[in-house]
Design a protein around this motif. Structure first.
Motif, PDB file in Angstrom:
ATOM      1  N   LEU A  86       0.809  -1.206   0.000  1.00  0.00           N
ATOM      2  CA  LEU A  86       0.000   0.000   0.000  1.00  0.00           C
ATOM      3  C   LEU A  86       0.848   1.264   0.000  1.00  0.00           C
ATOM      4  O   LEU A  86       0.443   2.288  -0.504  1.00  0.00           O
ATOM      5  N   GLN A  87       2.029   1.153   0.572  1.00  0.00           N
ATOM      6  CA  GLN A  87       2.841   2.337   0.773  1.00  0.00           C
ATOM      7  C   GLN A  87       3.359   2.911  -0.541  1.00  0.00           C
ATOM      8  O   GLN A  87       3.488   4.126  -0.685  1.00  0.00           O
ATOM      9  N   ASN A  88       3.660   2.054  -1.506  1.00  0.00           N
ATOM     10  CA  ASN A  88       4.296   2.494  -2.740  1.00  0.00           C
ATOM     11  C   ASN A  88       3.311   2.886  -3.830  1.00  0.00           C
ATOM     12  O   ASN A  88       3.716   3.285  -4.911  1.00  0.00           O
ATOM     13  N   GLY A  89       2.012   2.770  -3.588  1.00  0.00           N
ATOM     14  CA  GLY A  89       1.022   3.112  -4.611  1.00  0.00           C
ATOM     15  C   GLY A  89       0.888   2.026  -5.646  1.00  0.00           C
ATOM     16  O   GLY A  89       1.357   0.894  -5.475  1.00  0.00           O
ATOM     17  N   TRP A  90       0.218   2.371  -6.739  1.00  0.00           N
ATOM     18  CA  TRP A  90      -0.039   1.390  -7.797  1.00  0.00           C
ATOM     19  C   TRP A  90       0.134   2.089  -9.144  1.00  0.00           C
ATOM     20  O   TRP A  90      -0.551   3.072  -9.442  1.00  0.00           O
ATOM     21  N   ALA A  91       1.050   1.588  -9.929  1.00  0.00           N
ATOM     22  CA  ALA A  91       1.283   2.156 -11.262  1.00  0.00           C
ATOM     23  C   ALA A  91       0.038   1.953 -12.124  1.00  0.00           C
ATOM     24  O   ALA A  91      -0.626   0.913 -12.018  1.00  0.00           O
ATOM     25  N   PRO A  92      -0.329   2.908 -12.970  1.00  0.00           N
ATOM     26  CA  PRO A  92       0.403   4.141 -13.306  1.00  0.00           C
ATOM     27  C   PRO A  92       0.046   5.345 -12.430  1.00  0.00           C
ATOM     28  O   PRO A  92       0.445   6.458 -12.719  1.00  0.00           O
ATOM     29  N   PHE A  93      -0.721   5.104 -11.349  1.00  0.00           N
ATOM     30  CA  PHE A  93      -1.219   6.225 -10.555  1.00  0.00           C
ATOM     31  C   PHE A  93      -0.221   6.726  -9.515  1.00  0.00           C
ATOM     32  O   PHE A  93      -0.482   7.725  -8.850  1.00  0.00           O
ATOM     33  N   ASP A  94       0.888   6.034  -9.345  1.00  0.00           N
ATOM     34  CA  ASP A  94       1.862   6.422  -8.334  1.00  0.00           C
ATOM     35  C   ASP A  94       2.944   7.352  -8.874  1.00  0.00           C
ATOM     36  O   ASP A  94       3.867   7.716  -8.153  1.00  0.00           O
ATOM     37  N   GLY A  95       2.821   7.738 -10.147  1.00  0.00           N
ATOM     38  CA  GLY A  95       3.811   8.606 -10.762  1.00  0.00           C
ATOM     39  C   GLY A  95       3.477  10.078 -10.588  1.00  0.00           C
ATOM     40  O   GLY A  95       2.573  10.461  -9.842  1.00  0.00           O
ATOM     41  N   VAL A  96       4.222  10.899 -11.322  1.00  0.00           N
ATOM     42  CA  VAL A  96       4.047  12.353 -11.240  1.00  0.00           C
ATOM     43  C   VAL A  96       2.654  12.769 -11.681  1.00  0.00           C
ATOM     44  O   VAL A  96       2.052  13.678 -11.121  1.00  0.00           O
TER      45      VAL A  96
END
Length: 514
Positions: A86-96
């Motif tokens: 959960l901490q690192n997010g989920w690509a592609p939404f965890d990017g800039v």
């Protein structure tokens, strides 16, 4: 003697069958409960994205770009974010650009929802509403679950999630026209505003249930936060398919039957339409529905009313965290808890607006007065909401009541009234189309308001509140012609009563004495 015996047997058999049929009021209760849980489940599935969004893009909760309201149940979610998944997010939404992507998905969902409303409502007057509602609910459950499937199949394509939400928006649009049409088929105009005002609490119940379920499932993986609500709405959809009576006629209750069962001629059970028995109803066209007196002004009024309501709904938690209250900034979880009071005020406002409009038989006047009163309430919330926590709570409740009151009234009782307008000459196949036109137009405003706020709030929150006050003013002004018509009718009624009293012969006291 044989034929006589057969007739007696058939008569007693018919009587025994009739004894197993529910009373008319029991059917009304079934309709209210099933449609309540049906639309609550729609909102529960719609709410899941606001909970999971902070997991897909941990920066979302800090930037506040997303229009979806943050829930006070996010405290559990933030604790779970210590988990590496959960901490690192989920690509592609965890990017800039993750926050912008989530915002695009939200806008796409609302756009397809509002556009789909026009078509599904038009379709609802041509097919069995029970079938349409079931297909919409099962389909919504499927695509809600498919969004969560991305977790297990390790899908990281933005277009996968976009397409799923687009189709979910179309299927979600089947809900509102269908449930309003079904409820409108069963309830007369006497207390329709009050009943639908109470019934309209399903929105808040669905939002809270969706938040609870999605938050509870996060510890098992965010996919479950979509799968479980998807399964639940599918289950409720099957209950609708097997048990929902769409109208009295659909289950064989003739007009004469439920009129005879109501010797006092209670308008709660009288038929909504006095159509000719030998006349087959034809579904009304989309453009003909727009020409029904009152549809266009109420639809445009709802555009601006929902613009105000949904801006509060989507942006209020972030505004609270961004504004010092009594010199202190509140945490995200506290702001989420506080913002739910707006929904509480909305429930009160919906019931109050429905009761007042029933009492005075003035839907337009009630809605317009609420919108006009909302203007100073919005202004006071901006100026004095930061004075203290108690002042913020009181003003938030008032704003929720005044903003959501006319919104609830127009989407429920007004839609049902116009769908059974006297100009339709008893045609019962216009209710879903009219409901879809009104709420579909309002949903466009619901999409535009939060979208504009995302850009305007970056420069000034004061400008946002000016926009909201302007929208409330326009919403009230759009009903001016209908308000004048209602007031004229009231004045004419008073004049007729006064004239009737004055024309009565004075009692002949002399003759009485003699």
């Amino acid at each position: 003697m044989g034929p006589v015996h057969d007739i007696g047997t058939n008569t007693s058999r018919n009587k025994s069958i009739r004894k197993t049929v529910f009373s008319f009021k029991t059917y009304q209760a079934i309709v209210l409960l099933l449609t309540f849980f049906a639309y609550a489940s729609y909102h529960a599935t719609r709410k899941t994205t606001s909970i999971v969004k902070g997991v897909l893009d941990p920066h979302t909760t800090q930037l506040g770009f997303s229009p979806w309201t943050r829930s006070y149940f996010l405290k559990a979610q933030q604790q779970e974010q210590q988990h590496s998944k959960l901490q690192n997010g989920w690509a592609p939404f965890d990017g800039v650009h993750g926050t912008a992507m989530l915002g695009q998905i939200d806008v796409a969902f609302l756009a397809m929802y509002s556009l789909g409303m026009y078509f599904t409502g038009h379709l609802g007057d041509r097919v069995d509403l029970r079938i349409l509602l079931t297909v919409g609910m099962v389909g919504t459950g499927l695509f809600t679950a498919l969004f969560g499937v991305g977790y297990w199949l390790n899908i990281h394509s933005f277009y996968y999630f976009l397409v799923v939400q687009l189709l979910a928006g179309v299927l979600q649009s089947t809900g509102w026209p269908s449930v309003v049409a079904v409820v409108g088929n069963w309830f007369g105009k006497s207390k329709r505003g009050l009943i639908m005002g109470i019934w309209n609490a399903h929105t808040s119940v669905g939002n809270i249930a969706g938040s609870l379920i999605a938050s509870a499932c996060l510890s098992y993986g965010w996919g479950w936060s979509f799968a479980v609500p998807g399964i639940l709405i599918t289950f409720v959809g099957l209950m609708v398919f097997f048990f929902l009576p769409v109208s009295p006629d659909a289950i064989g209750i003739e007009k004469e039957e439920y009129l005879l069962k109501s010797p006092e001629k209670d308008k709660m059970t009288e038929p909504l339409l006095e159509g000719k028995p030998d006349k087959e109803d034809k579904a009304i066209s989309f453009f003909a529905a727009w020409r029904i007196p009152g549809v266009a002004p109420f639809a445009l009024c709802l555009f601006f009313s929902k613009l105000v309501a949904y801006t509060f709904l989507y942006w209020l938690p972030f505004y609270i965290t961004d504004t010092a209250i009594d010199g202190e900034f509140l945490s995200d979880s506290t702001a989420g808890t506080l913002s739910t009071l707006f929904d509480v005020g909305g429930v009160i406002g919906g019931i109050l607006a429905g009761h007042i409009s029933d009492r005075f038989d003035a839907r337009a006047l009630t809605a317009a007065c609420f919108m006009y009163c909302a203007i100073p309430a919005i202004y006071f919330y901006r100026i004095y909401g930061s004075a203290s926590l108690y002042c913020n709570i009181a003003l938030m409740l008032v704003n929720g009541m005044l903003v959501n009151g006319p919104y609830a009234l127009i989407t429920t009782a007004v839609s049902a009234d116009l769908g059974t307008h006297s100009s339709l000459d008893g045609n019962s196949r216009a209710l879903a189309t009219v409901t879809a036109i009104i709420d579909g137009t309002g949903s466009v405003g619901a999409a535009i308001g939060p979208l504009l706020t995302g850009y305007i709030s970056a420069k000034s929150w004061g400008a946002v509140f000016i926009m909201l006050m302007g929208a409330a003013l326009v919403a009230g002004l759009l009903l001016t012609r209908l308000v004048v018509a209602e007031l004229s009718t009231k004045l004419e009624s008073v004049k007729l009563k006064t004239a009737g009293t004055a024309s009565l012969p004075e009692p002949n006291l002399v003759a009485h004495v003699v």
